[in-house]
Design an enzyme around this catalytic site. Structure first.
Site, PDB file in Angstrom:
ATOM      1  CD  GLU A 212     -13.602 -12.321  -9.380  1.00 60.17           C
ATOM      2  OE1 GLU A 212     -13.797 -13.037 -10.199  1.00 60.17           O
ATOM      3  OE2 GLU A 212     -14.422 -11.349  -8.919  1.00 60.17           O
ATOM      4  CG  ASN A 253     -13.185  -5.219  -9.676  1.00 56.66           C
ATOM      5  OD1 ASN A 253     -12.432  -4.141  -8.773  1.00 56.66           O
ATOM      6  ND2 ASN A 253     -14.424  -5.653  -9.303  1.00 56.66           N
ATOM      7  CG  HIS A 289     -15.471 -10.782  -2.479  1.00 56.95           C
ATOM      8  ND1 HIS A 289     -16.615 -10.319  -1.233  1.00 56.95           N
ATOM      9  CD2 HIS A 289     -15.138 -10.942  -3.268  1.00 56.95           C
ATOM     10  CE1 HIS A 289     -17.145  -9.109  -2.513  1.00 56.95           C
ATOM     11  NE2 HIS A 289     -16.435  -9.451  -3.528  1.00 56.95           N
ATOM     12  CD  GLU A 319     -16.667  -7.254  -6.871  1.00 58.80           C
ATOM     13  OE1 GLU A 319     -16.829  -8.557  -6.407  1.00 58.80           O
ATOM     14  OE2 GLU A 319     -16.595  -7.220  -7.654  1.00 58.80           O
ATOM     15  CG  ASP A 321     -18.360  -9.602   0.803  1.00 64.59           C
ATOM     16  OD1 ASP A 321     -17.079 -10.040   0.982  1.00 64.59           O
ATOM     17  OD2 ASP A 321     -19.127 -10.007   0.263  1.00 64.59           O
TER      18      ASP A 321
HETATM   19  O1  9MR Z   1     -22.287 -10.812  -6.045  1.00 64.89           O
HETATM   20  C1  9MR Z   1     -23.176 -11.794  -7.390  1.00 64.89           C
HETATM   21  C2  9MR Z   1     -23.649 -12.843  -7.044  1.00 64.89           C
HETATM   22  O2  9MR Z   1     -24.546 -12.438  -6.781  1.00 64.89           O
HETATM   23  C3  9MR Z   1     -23.776 -13.949  -7.934  1.00 64.89           C
HETATM   24  O3  9MR Z   1     -24.643 -14.532  -8.179  1.00 64.89           O
HETATM   25  C4  9MR Z   1     -22.119 -13.969  -8.591  1.00 64.89           C
HETATM   26  C5  9MR Z   1     -21.950 -14.335  -9.601  1.00 64.89           C
HETATM   27  O4  9MR Z   1     -21.169 -15.477  -9.466  1.00 64.89           O
HETATM   28  O5  9MR Z   1     -21.462 -13.136  -9.056  1.00 64.89           O
HETATM   29  C6  9MR Z   1     -21.262 -12.065  -7.229  1.00 64.89           C
HETATM   30  O6  9MR Z   1     -20.487 -11.217  -7.604  1.00 64.89           O
HETATM   31  C7  9MR Z   1     -19.318 -11.124  -7.952  1.00 64.89           C
HETATM   32  C8  9MR Z   1     -18.382 -10.279  -8.497  1.00 64.89           C
HETATM   33  O7  9MR Z   1     -19.686  -9.500  -9.549  1.00 64.89           O
HETATM   34  C9  9MR Z   1     -17.280 -10.070  -9.087  1.00 64.89           C
HETATM   35  N1  9MR Z   1     -16.633 -10.184  -7.566  1.00 64.89           N
HETATM   36  C10 9MR Z   1     -16.892 -11.000  -7.080  1.00 64.89           C
HETATM   37  C11 9MR Z   1     -18.277 -10.899  -6.504  1.00 64.89           C
HETATM   38  C12 9MR Z   1     -18.895 -12.262  -5.330  1.00 64.89           C
HETATM   39  O8  9MR Z   1     -18.877 -13.639  -6.122  1.00 64.89           O
END
Ligand code: 9MR
Length: 402
Positions: A212, A253, A289, A319, A321
């Site tokens: 990101e 990513n 997402h 990722e 959803d």
């Molecule tokens: O799924 C992850 C969640 O459990 C954490 O709390 C969060 C912290 O910011 O990160 C989530 O995963 C993220 C991923 O690492 C990067 N892309 C966005 C995902 C959803 O927030």
């Protein structure tokens, strides 16, 4: 003087609290554990507690017990007879169909029974390989939790996408508050990337090296490394990862690459520049997402992907959803099926799209409800491990018959 002192102590109090959206707890966290006024500290998982605006905390997902309101009875469910999304994906030329997961979920045997079955061929640890959890203090590395995910995946003959090395979130507190200069930050990044990529050398299919890096307006995202080191941190991270694990596919990513616009353009130009300068980047992750009813057609998403594959890179949906406004309705479930079909179908239209990963397969462990107030039900399986029409959408997207 008195007022200056009063101000100074006020500042001290403010900096001792995390800002809205900031981290406020979790394994390895040594920073503030309270939030500024108007925000509440909510455990997202055992690694990451976050200050959420107090109005957004009416749903709690951290325990994984947020339900689809009155239960999902009466709503349409899957009718597909396909029992291995991974086998179907492979039969259609993909490398894998996978799921993200997280260590605390492993105590749920109903969950692990599906996760480590031949339903999935690939696993991504959702948190346990990130910077905060793996380097709780400088040069002290803890990979035990990530190793659990890796070993369980290996035992189930599943490959692993490792996630992630340089990201603005979930940084260790010693790093974000360390006030390091540019040169030291470069050393710290190189050390971290080298350590993690060496630890998992030869054992993971891919690393999300840089996560990101572009913000929603299409600017390079302002965060510690961008601000103090500049865009060259990206090349540094990729080079260190490649030196440590020459066979791992190294990814950039990001989310919202499914849409054209400023963010996509900046990312494409950045990747073009990286490729041109010889940075060892091999892939671009489309996080996926998405929101029910707002997913572009498979052809449109594929054309976004093709702009990266034209540079010689592979792509993946990393990722996936697709969230919706709660409570679920039959209409939303059916729209979600179409949306999943379009996302997965996009990957099928692109030969160099290697696979699809859902960001956990069940609503029980989705990150969505705690982050987006009033939204949820983003995953293909519901809270009770029943497959939803979204599952059939995936099957159709993979070219199967549902
Ligand atoms: O799924 C992850 C969640 O459990 C954490 O709390 C969060 C912290 O910011 O990160 C989530 O995963 C993220 C991923 O690492 C990067 N892309 C966005 C995902 C959803 O927030």
């Amino acid at each position: 003087m008195k007022s200056i002192l009063a101000l100074a102590s006020f500042v001290a109090v403010v900096t001792a609290q995390s800002q809205v959206w900031g981290q406020c707890g979790g394994i390895g966290w040594t920073g503030p554990t309270t939030c500024v006024s108007g925000a509440t500290c909510v455990a997202q998982n055992s690694y990451y507690w976050q200050c959420l605006p107090s109005t957004a905390t009416t749903t709690t997902a951290s325990s994984g017990t947020t339900t689809t309101s009155a239960g999902s009875s009466g709503l349409p469910t899957s009718t597909s007879t396909v029992n291995s999304l991974n086998a179907l994906a492979k039969s259609k030329g993909k490398l894998y169909f996978g799921s993200a997961t997280d260590n605390p979920e492993f105590s749920n045997t109903a969950y692990t029974k599906i996760l480590f079955s031949d339903m999935f061929g690939q696993i991504t640890p959702g948190n346990s390989m990130k910077w905060g959890p793996t380097e709780p203090s400088r040069d002290t590395y803890t990979y035990a939790q990530g190793d659990v995910v890796l070993n369980d995946a290996k035992n189930a003959s599943q490959i692993v996408r490792a996630h992630n090395l340089a990201w603005y979130e979930q940084l260790p507190n010693w790093l974000s508050s360390g006030n390091f200069d540019n040169a030291t930050l470069q050393t710290i990044l190189t050390d971290h990337v080298t350590s993690a990529a060496t630890h998992y050398k030869g054992q993971v299919y891919a690393w999300d090296v840089v996560n990101e890096p572009v913000d929603d307006s299409g600017n390079m995202r302002s965060w510690l490394y961008q601000d103090k080191v500049g865009t060259s941190y990206i090349d540094l991270a990729f080079r260190a990862a490649h030196a440590a694990d020459p066979n791992a596919k190294l990814y950039l990513n990001d989310y919202n690459l499914e849409y054209s616009g400023a963010k996509f353009n900046t990312t494409l130009n950045l990747v073009k520049q990286l490729v041109a300068q010889g940075t060892p980047i091999h892939g671009v992750g489309f996080e996926g997402h998405m929101i029910v009813g707002s997913v572009p057609s498979a052809a449109n998403i594929a054309s976004q992907m093709n702009q990266f594959t034209a540079l010689g890179l592979e792509v993946a949906i990393t990722e996936l959803d697709i969230r919706q406004t709660m409570p679920e309705t039959a209409a939303q479930r059916m729209q979600q099926k179409t949306d999943y079909q379009n996302m997965v179908g996009a990957c099928m239209l692109v030969t160099k799209c290697v696979g699809v990963t859902v960001w956990d397969y069940t609503d029980l462990y989705s990150w969505v409800p705690s982050t987006f107030s009033g939204q949820g039900a983003a995953c293909p399986w519901d809270n009770n491990f029943a497959r939803k029409p979204a599952y059939d959408g995936i099957v159709l997207g993979l070219g199967g018959t549902s």
